[in-house]
Design an enzyme around this catalytic site. Structure first.
Site, mmCIF file in Angstrom:
data_model
loop_
_atom_site.group_PDB
_atom_site.id
_atom_site.type_symbol
_atom_site.label_atom_id
_atom_site.label_comp_id
_atom_site.label_asym_id
_atom_site.label_seq_id
_atom_site.Cartn_x
_atom_site.Cartn_y
_atom_site.Cartn_z
ATOM 1 N N GLY A 86 15.989 -4.099 0.644
ATOM 2 C CA GLY A 86 16.016 -4.463 -0.774
ATOM 3 C C GLY A 86 15.284 -5.764 -1.075
ATOM 4 O O GLY A 86 15.054 -6.089 -2.232
ATOM 5 N N THR A 95 12.144 -6.703 -0.757
ATOM 6 C CA THR A 95 10.848 -6.588 -1.437
ATOM 7 C C THR A 95 11.055 -6.437 -2.947
ATOM 8 O O THR A 95 10.474 -7.189 -3.750
ATOM 9 C CB THR A 95 10.047 -5.394 -0.889
ATOM 10 O OG1 THR A 95 9.890 -5.564 0.511
ATOM 11 C CG2 THR A 95 8.683 -5.289 -1.552
ATOM 12 N N ASP A 99 3.268 4.220 6.147
ATOM 13 C CA ASP A 99 2.715 4.067 7.496
ATOM 14 C C ASP A 99 3.772 3.736 8.546
ATOM 15 O O ASP A 99 4.820 3.189 8.254
ATOM 16 C CB ASP A 99 1.679 2.937 7.515
ATOM 17 C CG ASP A 99 2.340 1.563 7.468
ATOM 18 O OD1 ASP A 99 3.038 1.283 6.469
ATOM 19 O OD2 ASP A 99 2.188 0.790 8.427
ATOM 20 N N ARG A 155 0.787 -1.192 0.000
ATOM 21 C CA ARG A 155 0.000 0.000 0.000
ATOM 22 C C ARG A 155 0.841 1.275 0.000
ATOM 23 O O ARG A 155 0.392 2.316 -0.451
ATOM 24 C CB ARG A 155 -0.891 -0.002 1.257
ATOM 25 C CG ARG A 155 -2.026 -1.003 1.124
ATOM 26 C CD ARG A 155 -2.894 -1.055 2.350
ATOM 27 N NE ARG A 155 -2.178 -1.770 3.403
ATOM 28 C CZ ARG A 155 -2.782 -2.265 4.487
ATOM 29 N NH1 ARG A 155 -4.076 -2.098 4.649
ATOM 30 N NH2 ARG A 155 -2.110 -2.911 5.390
ATOM 31 N N GLU A 157 7.604 2.292 -6.015
ATOM 32 C CA GLU A 157 7.598 1.862 -4.618
ATOM 33 C C GLU A 157 7.870 3.059 -3.699
ATOM 34 O O GLU A 157 8.457 4.053 -4.134
ATOM 35 C CB GLU A 157 8.674 0.770 -4.470
ATOM 36 C CG GLU A 157 9.049 0.340 -3.084
ATOM 37 C CD GLU A 157 7.971 -0.420 -2.332
ATOM 38 O OE1 GLU A 157 6.843 0.100 -2.264
ATOM 39 O OE2 GLU A 157 8.261 -1.499 -1.796
ATOM 40 N N ASP A 158 7.455 2.959 -2.456
ATOM 41 C CA ASP A 158 7.710 4.053 -1.516
ATOM 42 C C ASP A 158 9.165 4.087 -1.059
ATOM 43 O O ASP A 158 9.841 5.083 -1.208
ATOM 44 C CB ASP A 158 6.744 3.979 -0.315
ATOM 45 C CG ASP A 158 6.738 2.620 0.385
ATOM 46 O OD1 ASP A 158 7.422 1.692 -0.066
ATOM 47 O OD2 ASP A 158 6.030 2.489 1.401
ATOM 48 N N LYS A 177 17.123 4.003 1.581
ATOM 49 C CA LYS A 177 17.962 3.966 2.790
ATOM 50 C C LYS A 177 19.171 3.095 2.477
ATOM 51 O O LYS A 177 19.170 1.899 2.782
ATOM 52 C CB LYS A 177 17.190 3.330 3.945
ATOM 53 C CG LYS A 177 15.973 4.076 4.424
ATOM 54 C CD LYS A 177 15.408 3.326 5.634
ATOM 55 C CE LYS A 177 14.055 3.818 6.032
ATOM 56 N NZ LYS A 177 13.458 2.987 7.096
ATOM 57 N N ARG A 220 -0.505 7.554 7.300
ATOM 58 C CA ARG A 220 -0.450 7.530 5.833
ATOM 59 C C ARG A 220 -1.019 8.819 5.245
ATOM 60 O O ARG A 220 -0.680 9.221 4.138
ATOM 61 C CB ARG A 220 -1.271 6.357 5.281
ATOM 62 C CG ARG A 220 -0.664 4.991 5.527
ATOM 63 C CD ARG A 220 -1.410 3.955 4.697
ATOM 64 N NE ARG A 220 -1.197 2.603 5.169
ATOM 65 C CZ ARG A 220 -0.197 1.815 4.760
ATOM 66 N NH1 ARG A 220 0.670 2.253 3.889
ATOM 67 N NH2 ARG A 220 -0.082 0.589 5.238
ATOM 68 N N ASP A 251 14.594 -0.398 1.395
ATOM 69 C CA ASP A 251 15.229 -0.507 2.704
ATOM 70 C C ASP A 251 16.255 -1.656 2.626
ATOM 71 O O ASP A 251 17.354 -1.456 2.123
ATOM 72 C CB ASP A 251 14.102 -0.747 3.723
ATOM 73 C CG ASP A 251 14.545 -0.714 5.162
ATOM 74 O OD1 ASP A 251 15.527 -0.026 5.469
ATOM 75 O OD2 ASP A 251 13.912 -1.382 5.991
HETATM 76 P P1 IMP Z 1 12.648 -3.795 2.089
HETATM 77 O O1 IMP Z 1 12.086 -5.100 1.616
HETATM 78 O O2 IMP Z 1 13.416 -3.950 3.381
HETATM 79 O O3 IMP Z 1 13.434 -3.034 1.060
HETATM 80 O O4 IMP Z 1 11.428 -2.946 2.572
HETATM 81 C C1 IMP Z 1 10.703 -2.221 1.753
HETATM 82 C C2 IMP Z 1 9.360 -1.898 2.374
HETATM 83 O O5 IMP Z 1 9.424 -1.794 3.803
HETATM 84 C C3 IMP Z 1 8.945 -0.546 1.900
HETATM 85 O O6 IMP Z 1 8.243 -0.637 0.720
HETATM 86 C C4 IMP Z 1 8.059 -0.083 3.016
HETATM 87 O O7 IMP Z 1 6.762 -0.555 2.831
HETATM 88 C C5 IMP Z 1 8.646 -0.707 4.232
HETATM 89 N N1 IMP Z 1 9.500 0.271 4.931
HETATM 90 C C6 IMP Z 1 10.837 0.361 4.916
HETATM 91 N N2 IMP Z 1 11.272 1.395 5.655
HETATM 92 C C7 IMP Z 1 10.155 1.975 6.152
HETATM 93 C C8 IMP Z 1 9.929 3.135 6.998
HETATM 94 O O8 IMP Z 1 10.850 3.842 7.429
HETATM 95 N N3 IMP Z 1 8.630 3.421 7.271
HETATM 96 C C9 IMP Z 1 7.584 2.675 6.821
HETATM 97 N N4 IMP Z 1 7.744 1.610 6.021
HETATM 98 C C10 IMP Z 1 9.022 1.262 5.699
HETATM 99 MG MG MG Z 2 6.064 -0.992 0.723
#
Ligand code: IMP
Ligand code: MG
Length: 176
Positions: free
Chosen positions: A107, A109, A161, A44, A101-102, A133, A167, A105
């Protein structure tokens, strides 16, 4: 009802976000002229960014969504194999696909999604993220279009969120 956390601290104002989103939109419009891209929003967290971004595009495009659960409920770190909650409706074979994507982090996802979508043989597959990040990265993800780099802080607002709250904030803030 759960108590709300202390008020978030603003990292990027509405004006700053609007300016950067317009720059990304201009770049994407130039790069995808004549490619009729399929823009894929990741639900979302990416939905507000996506809504603003597509309104800055000056090229023909179509839109689809994919929903992914990156976190277990209440967690603040990504699951190593995010679950697809809602798959695409479109067939992406031979389409130019841009994933929106938002935050990138760890990576995981994006890595997971890219691997999955590549098996469907799109003409091209690129990534657009509002926030990055880099110090949190565990798997390499190529980010083709990036809004802002941020340090290792937990953020919310502008669709993103913190435990499903905030949000609706029009700006991006950090939370304790
Ligand atoms: P990854 O799989 O660790 O790269 O995470 C990616 C997903 O984690 C992002 O699409 C966000 O939905 C969520 N996420 C990562 N950092 C944050 C944050 O600081 N606040 C809220 N959601 C986050
Ligand atoms: Mg996300």
């Amino acid at each position: 009802m759960a108590a709300l956390k202390p008020p978030p601290r603003i990292l990027f104002t509405e004006t700053q976000i609007k300016q950067r989103v317009a720059e990304l939109g201009a770049q994407i419009s130039a790069d995808y002229a004549d490619k009729d891209p399929l823009i894929v929003g990741i639900l979302r967290g990416g939905f507000v960014f996506l809504a603003d971004l597509i309104r800055t595009l000056t090229i023909p495009c179509t839109l689809d969504f994919i929903a992914v659960a990156s976190y277990e409920v209440g967690a603040r770190a990504s699951n190593r194999s995010p679950r697809i909650l809602l798959d695409l409706r479109e067939d992406i074979a031979d389409r130019h696909v841009l994933l929106v994507e938002d935050i990138v982090d760890s990576g995981y996802t994006f890595d997971h999604l890219l691997q999955l979508l590549r098996t469907r043989e799109p003409a091209s597959l690129k990534v657009c993220a509002l926030l990055n990040k880099p110090t949190r990265r565990e798997v390499h993800v190529p980010i083709d279009y990036l809004g802002f780099e941020i340090p290792d802080v937990f953020v919310c607002g502008y669709g993103i969120d913190a435990d499903e709250r905030y949000r609706n904030l029009p700006y991006i803030a950090s939370v304790e």
